[in-house]
Design a protein around this motif. Structure first.
Motif, mmCIF file in Angstrom:
data_model
loop_
_atom_site.group_PDB
_atom_site.id
_atom_site.type_symbol
_atom_site.label_atom_id
_atom_site.label_comp_id
_atom_site.label_asym_id
_atom_site.label_seq_id
_atom_site.Cartn_x
_atom_site.Cartn_y
_atom_site.Cartn_z
ATOM 1 N N LEU A 13 17.539 22.937 -60.889
ATOM 2 C CA LEU A 13 18.549 22.216 -61.664
ATOM 3 C C LEU A 13 17.810 21.323 -62.650
ATOM 4 C CD1 LEU A 13 21.329 20.932 -59.231
ATOM 5 C CD2 LEU A 13 21.286 23.012 -60.575
ATOM 6 N N GLU A 14 18.123 21.470 -63.928
ATOM 7 C CA GLU A 14 17.431 20.729 -64.984
ATOM 8 C C GLU A 14 18.367 19.702 -65.616
ATOM 9 O OE1 GLU A 14 14.534 24.020 -66.831
ATOM 10 O OE2 GLU A 14 16.668 24.460 -67.090
ATOM 11 N N ARG A 15 17.842 18.480 -65.765
ATOM 12 C CA ARG A 15 18.605 17.406 -66.401
ATOM 13 C C ARG A 15 17.609 16.489 -67.103
ATOM 14 N NH1 ARG A 15 22.331 13.919 -62.591
ATOM 15 N NH2 ARG A 15 23.900 15.498 -63.073
ATOM 16 N N GLU A 16 17.668 16.457 -68.436
ATOM 17 C CA GLU A 16 16.848 15.542 -69.243
ATOM 18 C C GLU A 16 15.360 15.611 -68.874
ATOM 19 O OE1 GLU A 16 18.754 11.774 -68.657
ATOM 20 O OE2 GLU A 16 20.595 12.440 -69.641
ATOM 21 N N GLY A 17 14.823 16.828 -68.765
ATOM 22 C CA GLY A 17 13.409 17.004 -68.465
ATOM 23 C C GLY A 17 13.034 16.808 -67.005
ATOM 24 N N ARG A 18 14.019 16.596 -66.172
ATOM 25 C CA ARG A 18 13.767 16.390 -64.737
ATOM 26 C C ARG A 18 14.395 17.529 -63.943
ATOM 27 N NH1 ARG A 18 12.128 11.245 -63.294
ATOM 28 N NH2 ARG A 18 11.937 9.831 -65.048
ATOM 29 N N ILE A 19 13.874 17.728 -62.742
ATOM 30 C CA ILE A 19 14.445 18.720 -61.841
ATOM 31 C C ILE A 19 14.756 18.054 -60.510
ATOM 32 C CG2 ILE A 19 13.341 20.696 -62.947
ATOM 33 C CD1 ILE A 19 11.309 20.686 -60.682
ATOM 34 N N LEU A 20 15.709 18.635 -59.816
ATOM 35 C CA LEU A 20 16.153 18.085 -58.544
ATOM 36 C C LEU A 20 15.319 18.644 -57.397
ATOM 37 C CD1 LEU A 20 18.502 16.318 -57.292
ATOM 38 C CD2 LEU A 20 19.527 18.516 -56.701
ATOM 39 N N LEU A 21 14.816 17.748 -56.560
ATOM 40 C CA LEU A 21 14.092 18.136 -55.351
ATOM 41 C C LEU A 21 14.742 17.467 -54.147
ATOM 42 C CD1 LEU A 21 10.405 17.779 -56.599
ATOM 43 C CD2 LEU A 21 11.720 19.894 -56.327
ATOM 44 N N ALA A 22 14.631 18.127 -53.013
ATOM 45 C CA ALA A 22 15.200 17.619 -51.764
ATOM 46 C C ALA A 22 14.082 17.418 -50.754
ATOM 47 C CB ALA A 22 16.227 18.615 -51.219
ATOM 48 N N GLU A 23 14.180 16.349 -49.958
ATOM 49 C CA GLU A 23 13.170 16.082 -48.921
ATOM 50 C C GLU A 23 13.597 16.724 -47.613
ATOM 51 O OE1 GLU A 23 11.124 12.475 -46.408
ATOM 52 O OE2 GLU A 23 12.132 11.984 -48.292
ATOM 53 N N ARG A 24 12.789 17.653 -47.137
ATOM 54 C CA ARG A 24 13.069 18.352 -45.891
ATOM 55 C C ARG A 24 12.989 17.382 -44.710
ATOM 56 N NH1 ARG A 24 12.909 23.816 -46.136
ATOM 57 N NH2 ARG A 24 12.442 23.860 -43.909
ATOM 58 N N ALA A 25 13.859 17.588 -43.740
ATOM 59 C CA ALA A 25 13.861 16.735 -42.542
ATOM 60 C C ALA A 25 14.485 17.492 -41.374
ATOM 61 C CB ALA A 25 14.648 15.454 -42.802
ATOM 62 N N HIS A 26 13.947 17.277 -40.183
ATOM 63 C CA HIS A 26 14.532 17.801 -38.940
ATOM 64 C C HIS A 26 14.616 19.324 -38.890
ATOM 65 C CE1 HIS A 26 15.589 13.611 -38.601
ATOM 66 N NE2 HIS A 26 16.400 13.713 -39.634
ATOM 67 N N THR A 27 13.728 20.031 -39.619
ATOM 68 C CA THR A 27 13.776 21.494 -39.616
ATOM 69 C C THR A 27 12.626 22.103 -38.828
ATOM 70 O OG1 THR A 27 12.425 21.780 -41.597
ATOM 71 C CG2 THR A 27 14.817 21.491 -41.919
ATOM 72 N N GLY A 28 11.559 21.327 -38.630
ATOM 73 C CA GLY A 28 10.387 21.856 -37.961
ATOM 74 C C GLY A 28 9.424 22.556 -38.889
ATOM 75 N N TYR A 29 9.770 22.674 -40.160
ATOM 76 C CA TYR A 29 8.873 23.283 -41.137
ATOM 77 C C TYR A 29 8.825 22.415 -42.397
ATOM 78 C CZ TYR A 29 6.526 26.548 -44.205
ATOM 79 O OH TYR A 29 5.625 27.125 -45.058
ATOM 80 N N ALA A 30 7.662 21.923 -42.732
ATOM 81 C CA ALA A 30 7.422 21.146 -43.958
ATOM 82 C C ALA A 30 8.288 19.888 -44.038
ATOM 83 C CB ALA A 30 7.597 22.017 -45.202
ATOM 84 N N GLY A 32 9.390 16.218 -44.452
ATOM 85 C CA GLY A 32 8.776 15.165 -45.247
ATOM 86 C C GLY A 32 8.279 15.649 -46.598
ATOM 87 N N ARG A 33 8.339 16.949 -46.844
ATOM 88 C CA ARG A 33 7.905 17.510 -48.119
ATOM 89 C C ARG A 33 9.125 17.788 -48.984
ATOM 90 N NH1 ARG A 33 2.339 19.182 -47.925
ATOM 91 N NH2 ARG A 33 2.854 20.229 -49.869
ATOM 92 N N LEU A 34 8.890 17.866 -50.283
ATOM 93 C CA LEU A 34 9.967 18.109 -51.242
ATOM 94 C C LEU A 34 10.056 19.584 -51.580
ATOM 95 C CD1 LEU A 34 9.281 15.135 -53.674
ATOM 96 C CD2 LEU A 34 10.982 15.244 -51.849
ATOM 97 N N ASN A 35 11.275 20.063 -51.724
ATOM 98 C CA ASN A 35 11.486 21.432 -52.180
ATOM 99 C C ASN A 35 12.733 21.533 -53.036
ATOM 100 O OD1 ASN A 35 12.527 22.565 -48.914
ATOM 101 N ND2 ASN A 35 13.865 21.940 -50.522
ATOM 102 N N LEU A 36 12.843 22.636 -53.729
ATOM 103 C CA LEU A 36 14.040 22.924 -54.511
ATOM 104 C C LEU A 36 15.186 23.270 -53.572
ATOM 105 C CD1 LEU A 36 12.313 25.287 -57.088
ATOM 106 C CD2 LEU A 36 13.299 23.036 -57.614
ATOM 107 N N PRO A 37 16.432 23.068 -54.001
ATOM 108 C CA PRO A 37 17.537 23.646 -53.241
ATOM 109 C C PRO A 37 17.255 25.146 -53.127
ATOM 110 C CG PRO A 37 18.355 22.159 -54.933
ATOM 111 C CD PRO A 37 16.886 22.340 -55.189
ATOM 112 N N SER A 38 17.292 25.665 -51.919
ATOM 113 C CA SER A 38 16.816 27.031 -51.728
ATOM 114 C C SER A 38 17.265 27.586 -50.389
ATOM 115 C CB SER A 38 15.290 27.058 -51.808
ATOM 116 O OG SER A 38 14.733 26.173 -50.851
ATOM 117 N N GLY A 39 17.009 28.871 -50.194
ATOM 118 C CA GLY A 39 17.296 29.499 -48.918
ATOM 119 C C GLY A 39 17.079 30.987 -48.986
ATOM 120 N N LYS A 40 17.346 31.648 -47.876
ATOM 121 C CA LYS A 40 17.180 33.090 -47.772
ATOM 122 C C LYS A 40 18.455 33.810 -48.225
ATOM 123 C CE LYS A 40 14.852 32.592 -43.390
ATOM 124 N NZ LYS A 40 15.163 31.227 -43.434
#
Length: 143
Positions: A13-30, A32-40
Motif C-alpha cells: 500500500l503506497e501513500r505519499e512515498g511511504r508503504i504500510l508495514l505490520a509488526e508480527r506478533a504471537h505467530t511463532g514466526y518472525a 517482532g519483525r515488520l512485514n507487508l500485509p500478506s498471506g498464502k
C-alpha cells in the motif's frame, strides 16, 4: 512426493512515498519483525483474489482487483529450506483507512519510507520491495 511450494501474496500500500508495514506478533514466526500485509493463496483462489482477501482480513481495507498492479514475482527459499513463490502487488487506491484488524497476530501497523525500510523488516518482504523500487519484475533468492 515432490516438495510443496507455497504461493504467497504481499500487498504494497503506497501513500505519499511511504508503504504500510505490520509488526508480527504471537505467530511463532518472525514475531517482532515488520512485514507487508500478506498471506498464502487458498485452494481455489487466484493470486489477485488472495491479495484482496488478505488486505480485507489484515488491515480492513477493500481493494478493487483492477487497482492491484503486479510489481514483482520472487521464487524464494527461506532459511528453513521451504520453497515459496511470492507475488508482490502495489496500489495507491483502496477504500477505508487501514487498521490492525488482526491484533491476535499483529502488534500494530505503521507507514515507512519505501526506500528506507527498518532493519527489522522480514527479509523476504524487504527483498521484494527493493526489487519493486528498482523495476525488476522477477528474482530468485535462497537457492
Amino acid at each position: 512426493m515432490p516438495p510443496h511450494t507455497y504461493v504467497d501474496v504481499m500487498i504494497i500500500l503506497e501513500r505519499e512515498g511511504r508503504i504500510l508495514l505490520a509488526e508480527r506478533a504471537h505467530t511463532g514466526y518472525a514475531d517482532g519483525r515488520l512485514n507487508l500485509p500478506s498471506g498464502k493463496v487458498d485452494p481455489g483462489e487466484n493470486v489477485t483474489e488472495a491479495a484482496v482477501r488478505e488486505a480485507r482480513e489484515e488491515i480492513a481495507v477493500d481493494i478493487d482487483p483492477a487497482a492491484l498492479r503486479p510489481v514483482h514475482v520472487m521464487h524464494y527459499r527461506n532459511p528453513e529450506g521451504q520453497a515459496r513463490v511470492g507475488w508482490f502487488f502495489a496500489t495507491a487506491h483502496w477504500h477505508g483507512e487501514p487498521v490492525n484488524a488482526e491484533p491476535h497476530k499483529c502488534a500494530g501497523i505503521s507507514w515507512h519510507p519505501a526506500d528506507q525500510l527498518p532493519a527489522h523488516t522480514v527479509r523476504y518482504n524487504a527483498l521484494g520491495i527493493t526489487h519493486y523500487l528498482k523495476g525488476a519484475p522477477f528474482s530468485t533468492h535462497g537457492w
